[in-house]
Structure formats: structure tokens, C-alpha cells
Design a protein around this motif. Structure first.
Motif, PDB file in Angstrom:
ATOM      1  N   VAL A 173     -28.890   1.778 -58.063  1.00 61.42           N
ATOM      2  CA  VAL A 173     -27.679   1.592 -57.266  1.00 61.42           C
ATOM      3  C   VAL A 173     -26.693   0.764 -58.073  1.00 61.42           C
ATOM      4  CG1 VAL A 173     -28.628  -0.442 -56.080  1.00 61.42           C
ATOM      5  CG2 VAL A 173     -26.694   0.791 -55.070  1.00 61.42           C
ATOM      6  N   THR A 174     -25.435   1.188 -58.082  1.00 63.44           N
ATOM      7  CA  THR A 174     -24.363   0.448 -58.732  1.00 63.44           C
ATOM      8  C   THR A 174     -23.346   0.060 -57.666  1.00 63.44           C
ATOM      9  OG1 THR A 174     -24.623   1.524 -60.883  1.00 63.44           O
ATOM     10  CG2 THR A 174     -22.479   0.569 -60.393  1.00 63.44           C
ATOM     11  N   ILE A 175     -23.122  -1.233 -57.509  1.00 64.94           N
ATOM     12  CA  ILE A 175     -22.161  -1.742 -56.534  1.00 64.94           C
ATOM     13  C   ILE A 175     -20.935  -2.249 -57.289  1.00 64.94           C
ATOM     14  CG2 ILE A 175     -21.753  -3.402 -54.686  1.00 64.94           C
ATOM     15  CD1 ILE A 175     -23.774  -1.208 -53.990  1.00 64.94           C
ATOM     16  N   LEU A 176     -19.787  -1.701 -56.943  1.00 66.78           N
ATOM     17  CA  LEU A 176     -18.537  -2.006 -57.631  1.00 66.78           C
ATOM     18  C   LEU A 176     -17.736  -3.060 -56.879  1.00 66.78           C
ATOM     19  CD1 LEU A 176     -17.393   1.714 -58.034  1.00 66.78           C
ATOM     20  CD2 LEU A 176     -18.711   0.382 -59.684  1.00 66.78           C
ATOM     21  N   PRO A 177     -16.854  -3.775 -57.557  1.00 69.10           N
ATOM     22  CA  PRO A 177     -15.915  -4.637 -56.839  1.00 69.10           C
ATOM     23  C   PRO A 177     -14.905  -3.796 -56.074  1.00 69.10           C
ATOM     24  CG  PRO A 177     -15.386  -4.585 -59.179  1.00 69.10           C
ATOM     25  CD  PRO A 177     -16.698  -3.854 -59.020  1.00 69.10           C
ATOM     26  N   GLY A 178     -14.381  -4.327 -54.970  1.00 73.35           N
ATOM     27  CA  GLY A 178     -13.317  -3.646 -54.245  1.00 73.35           C
ATOM     28  C   GLY A 178     -13.765  -2.958 -52.978  1.00 73.35           C
ATOM     29  N   THR A 179     -12.880  -2.114 -52.445  1.00 71.57           N
ATOM     30  CA  THR A 179     -13.104  -1.443 -51.163  1.00 71.57           C
ATOM     31  C   THR A 179     -13.077   0.078 -51.255  1.00 71.57           C
ATOM     32  OG1 THR A 179     -10.723  -1.462 -50.650  1.00 71.57           O
ATOM     33  CG2 THR A 179     -12.014  -3.374 -49.938  1.00 71.57           C
ATOM     34  N   ALA A 180     -12.829   0.643 -52.421  1.00 69.03           N
ATOM     35  CA  ALA A 180     -12.626   2.092 -52.550  1.00 69.03           C
ATOM     36  C   ALA A 180     -13.866   2.861 -52.112  1.00 69.03           C
ATOM     37  CB  ALA A 180     -12.264   2.445 -53.979  1.00 69.03           C
ATOM     38  N   HIS A 181     -13.635   3.915 -51.332  1.00 70.58           N
ATOM     39  CA  HIS A 181     -14.712   4.740 -50.790  1.00 70.58           C
ATOM     40  C   HIS A 181     -14.796   6.053 -51.544  1.00 70.58           C
ATOM     41  CE1 HIS A 181     -17.408   6.459 -47.778  1.00 70.58           C
ATOM     42  NE2 HIS A 181     -16.589   7.487 -47.647  1.00 70.58           N
ATOM     43  N   ALA A 182     -15.987   6.353 -52.083  1.00 67.64           N
ATOM     44  CA  ALA A 182     -16.297   7.653 -52.672  1.00 67.64           C
ATOM     45  C   ALA A 182     -15.294   8.045 -53.762  1.00 67.64           C
ATOM     46  CB  ALA A 182     -16.398   8.695 -51.568  1.00 67.64           C
ATOM     47  N   GLN A 183     -14.672   9.233 -53.663  1.00 71.06           N
ATOM     48  CA  GLN A 183     -13.780   9.693 -54.724  1.00 71.06           C
ATOM     49  C   GLN A 183     -12.528   8.847 -54.869  1.00 71.06           C
ATOM     50  OE1 GLN A 183     -14.560  13.876 -53.280  1.00 71.06           O
ATOM     51  NE2 GLN A 183     -13.619  14.338 -55.252  1.00 71.06           N
ATOM     52  N   ASN A 184     -12.209   8.014 -53.898  1.00 73.87           N
ATOM     53  CA  ASN A 184     -11.095   7.080 -54.066  1.00 73.87           C
ATOM     54  C   ASN A 184     -11.362   6.097 -55.206  1.00 73.87           C
ATOM     55  OD1 ASN A 184      -9.353   7.906 -51.795  1.00 73.87           O
ATOM     56  ND2 ASN A 184     -11.053   7.203 -50.537  1.00 73.87           N
ATOM     57  N   ILE A 185     -12.624   5.936 -55.598  1.00 71.87           N
ATOM     58  CA  ILE A 185     -12.958   5.091 -56.740  1.00 71.87           C
ATOM     59  C   ILE A 185     -12.254   5.567 -57.998  1.00 71.87           C
ATOM     60  CG2 ILE A 185     -14.864   4.437 -58.282  1.00 71.87           C
ATOM     61  CD1 ILE A 185     -16.687   4.506 -55.755  1.00 71.87           C
ATOM     62  N   PHE A 186     -12.037   6.891 -58.113  1.00 71.19           N
ATOM     63  CA  PHE A 186     -11.413   7.438 -59.311  1.00 71.19           C
ATOM     64  C   PHE A 186      -9.917   7.156 -59.393  1.00 71.19           C
ATOM     65  CE2 PHE A 186     -15.219  10.218 -58.819  1.00 71.19           C
ATOM     66  CZ  PHE A 186     -15.878   9.772 -59.956  1.00 71.19           C
ATOM     67  N   ALA A 187      -9.358   6.519 -58.371  1.00 75.53           N
ATOM     68  CA  ALA A 187      -7.964   6.076 -58.407  1.00 75.53           C
ATOM     69  C   ALA A 187      -7.876   4.580 -58.694  1.00 75.53           C
ATOM     70  CB  ALA A 187      -7.263   6.403 -57.091  1.00 75.53           C
ATOM     71  N   THR A 188      -8.984   3.954 -59.091  1.00 75.61           N
ATOM     72  CA  THR A 188      -9.026   2.520 -59.371  1.00 75.61           C
ATOM     73  C   THR A 188      -9.392   2.289 -60.836  1.00 75.61           C
ATOM     74  OG1 THR A 188     -11.383   2.113 -58.947  1.00 75.61           O
ATOM     75  CG2 THR A 188      -9.915   2.242 -57.019  1.00 75.61           C
ATOM     76  N   ASP A 189      -9.430   0.996 -61.218  1.00 71.37           N
ATOM     77  CA  ASP A 189      -9.802   0.674 -62.596  1.00 71.37           C
ATOM     78  C   ASP A 189     -11.290   0.849 -62.860  1.00 71.37           C
ATOM     79  OD1 ASP A 189     -10.789  -1.489 -61.179  1.00 71.37           O
ATOM     80  OD2 ASP A 189      -9.631  -2.998 -62.264  1.00 71.37           O
TER      81      ASP A 189
ATOM     82  N   TYR B  42     -27.341  23.636 -68.491  1.00 78.58           N
ATOM     83  CA  TYR B  42     -27.727  22.690 -67.446  1.00 78.58           C
ATOM     84  C   TYR B  42     -26.703  22.812 -66.333  1.00 78.58           C
ATOM     85  CZ  TYR B  42     -29.288  18.320 -65.258  1.00 78.58           C
ATOM     86  OH  TYR B  42     -29.793  17.393 -64.384  1.00 78.58           O
ATOM     87  N   GLY B  43     -27.152  22.798 -65.087  1.00 80.02           N
ATOM     88  CA  GLY B  43     -26.246  23.036 -63.972  1.00 80.02           C
ATOM     89  C   GLY B  43     -25.887  21.769 -63.215  1.00 80.02           C
ATOM     90  N   VAL B  44     -24.661  21.709 -62.714  1.00 81.63           N
ATOM     91  CA  VAL B  44     -24.208  20.608 -61.878  1.00 81.63           C
ATOM     92  C   VAL B  44     -23.380  21.193 -60.736  1.00 81.63           C
ATOM     93  CG1 VAL B  44     -22.853  18.473 -61.738  1.00 81.63           C
ATOM     94  CG2 VAL B  44     -24.127  19.007 -63.834  1.00 81.63           C
ATOM     95  N   VAL B  45     -23.740  20.828 -59.514  1.00 85.85           N
ATOM     96  CA  VAL B  45     -22.966  21.237 -58.336  1.00 85.85           C
ATOM     97  C   VAL B  45     -22.311  19.999 -57.753  1.00 85.85           C
ATOM     98  CG1 VAL B  45     -23.054  22.218 -56.014  1.00 85.85           C
ATOM     99  CG2 VAL B  45     -24.452  23.218 -57.848  1.00 85.85           C
ATOM    100  N   LEU B  46     -20.992  20.075 -57.525  1.00 88.33           N
ATOM    101  CA  LEU B  46     -20.197  18.974 -57.009  1.00 88.33           C
ATOM    102  C   LEU B  46     -19.783  19.248 -55.565  1.00 88.33           C
ATOM    103  CD1 LEU B  46     -17.780  18.660 -60.070  1.00 88.33           C
ATOM    104  CD2 LEU B  46     -19.809  17.274 -59.639  1.00 88.33           C
ATOM    105  N   ALA B  47     -19.981  18.257 -54.705  1.00 88.37           N
ATOM    106  CA  ALA B  47     -19.609  18.375 -53.289  1.00 88.37           C
ATOM    107  C   ALA B  47     -18.615  17.264 -52.954  1.00 88.37           C
ATOM    108  CB  ALA B  47     -20.846  18.288 -52.398  1.00 88.37           C
ATOM    109  N   HIS B  48     -17.415  17.633 -52.571  1.00 91.08           N
ATOM    110  CA  HIS B  48     -16.323  16.683 -52.357  1.00 91.08           C
ATOM    111  C   HIS B  48     -16.415  15.972 -51.014  1.00 91.08           C
ATOM    112  CE1 HIS B  48     -14.331  19.378 -49.483  1.00 91.08           C
ATOM    113  NE2 HIS B  48     -14.684  20.373 -50.301  1.00 91.08           N
ATOM    114  N   GLY B  49     -15.609  14.926 -50.857  1.00 93.75           N
ATOM    115  CA  GLY B  49     -15.496  14.233 -49.591  1.00 93.75           C
ATOM    116  C   GLY B  49     -14.580  14.965 -48.623  1.00 93.75           C
ATOM    117  N   ALA B  50     -14.585  14.535 -47.375  1.00100.50           N
ATOM    118  CA  ALA B  50     -13.891  15.256 -46.314  1.00100.50           C
ATOM    119  C   ALA B  50     -12.389  15.347 -46.523  1.00100.50           C
ATOM    120  CB  ALA B  50     -14.189  14.589 -44.969  1.00100.50           C
TER     121      ALA B  50
END
Length: 220
Positions: A185-201, A59-67
């Protein structure tokens, strides 16, 4: 309504499932670009452009990062996805044509079904590509896309955003307006944008949600 992940809040508007972790514009990103060491996956070439590769699944997955990120920034997520039985390519060039090249490379290896995962600018690029070719992707997972689009197909889609980031409403609108019966759609608490979410809890719950979606809608 609190969903099964506990810490995540889901807005149920329409049956929609989308996973995306990339975008081509809009809100700026503030996190670091991630590791560039030898743990960032095997370096490969996709249509002459560099990319990172993990796994050899069917199964294939292609990942496209943020700027503000790079292909290697997906390492932790890519390893987890590959361990679940996927062939994973993280593109360095997040232009829609480059993402298509990665999909076609996997298809050329015999991988029939490919999911597209993008964040911020990477998510925007995926939306652009998916609106041009609605049958290309098996499913979409998008983190903090910056703009809505028309012309998406009925593939499952998961949209993820933080409730206090400026573009949170985009994910909600896309989940409500996109075709298909497996859009979410999943809406998280906080302000983290995109991949910055992975630096949060929220990093663990979001990765778990991605893995569940990829496994659920992978080709049998």
C-alpha cells in the motif's frame, strides 16, 4: 517510513502488492473526464462494447476508469505502459463482466498474463471480479478503492490512496488482509481521489510505481 520514491509514504502492514485504478461506487470523483480525441488510442470493440487500445505486446493490461472519467482518460498512463511492451485495453464499460471480456479478448490473442488496473469505481469492479475469480488476473493495481472484499487470490497487489481522502483506510485494510506475499500500500500526501492523483504533483511518482510493478511481475 519513506519509501524509495521519496515523495510517497508507504504503510508496511503485510507483504502485499496491488495496483488498481477504478471503483464501482463509494466516494464521488470530481475531475474532468479526460480527452476524447484521436489521441485516446485505437477504438476497438470488446464483446460489442467500445474500448480503447494501445500497444501489441506480449503482456496484457486492462484499465478500468473511475465513475467521472472515461476510457480515454487513461491515455498518458496507457501510452507509458504500452511503451514498456504491453497490450493495453481501457474499457468504457466498467462492469465486472466487461472487464472480464477484455481479459478474455487479450487471452484470445495469445496474451497469457493480464494485469488489472483500476481507479475508484473501476477499482471496485476489479475487486468484485477478482474475488469471484482469484486466478483471472496476473496482478492488481488499484487506486482509491471504496470498499474491502473477501476472496482475493495471492496475485501481487498494489493499493494507492491519498492520506486525507475519506476512503484512505480501505487501501490500508486491503493491503493488510489480502492473501499473498507481494501486497503493498502506498499512501500519498493530500486529498486527491483515484485518477485525480494524476492532476497533482504525485502523478509522476505514481505512474513510475505502476510501471515498476507491471514490469516486475510481468510474465518472464
Amino acid at each position: 517510513m519513506v519509501d524509495m520514491l521519496g515523495t510517497l509514504k508507504r504503510t508496511a502492514l503485510a507483504p502485499v502488492l496491488v495496483l488498481a485504478l477504478a471503483s464501482c461506487g463509494g466516494s464521488p470523483e470530481t475531475a474532468s473526464t479526460g480527452s476524447t480525441g484521436d489521441s485516446s488510442g485505437q477504438t476497438i470493440s470488446v464483446a460489442g462494447a467500445p474500448a480503447s487500445r494501445w500497444g501489441q505486446g506480449d503482456y496484457g493490461v486492462v484499465l478500468a476508469h473511475g465513475a467521472a472519467f472515461n476510457a480515454a482518460s487513461w491515455e498518458e498512463q496507457a501510452v507509458a505502459i504500452a511503451d514498456q511492451g504491453a497490450s493495453v485495453i481501457a474499457v468504457e464499460d466498467i462492469d465486472p463482466d466487461a472487464i472480464r471480456d477484455a481479459v478474455e479478448q487479450l487471452q484470445g490473442e495469445g496474451v497469457a498474463d493480464v494485469a488489472l488496473v483500476g481507479a475508484s469505481a473501476g477499482a471496485d469492479a476489479i475487486l468484485d471480479l477478482a474475488s469471484q475469480d482469484p486466478s483471472l488476473a496476473d496482478q492488481l493495481i488499484l487506486l482509491s478503492p471504496n470498499a474491502t472484499v473477501d476472496g482475493l487470490g495471492e496475485e501481487p497487489k498494489l493499493f494507492v490512496a491519498s492520506e486525507d481522502e475519506p476512503v484512505a483506510n480501505v487501501s490500508t485494510e486491503l493491503a493488510a488482509s489480502s492473501p499473498g506475499e507481494e501486497n503493498e500500500v502506498t499512501i500519498l500526501p493530500g486529498t486527491a481521489h483515484a485518477q485525480n492523483i494524476f492532476a497533482t504533483d504525485q502523478a509522476g511518482p505514481v505512474l513510475d510505481a505502476m510501471l515498476q510493478r507491471l514490469k516486475r511481475f510481468a510474465a518472464p
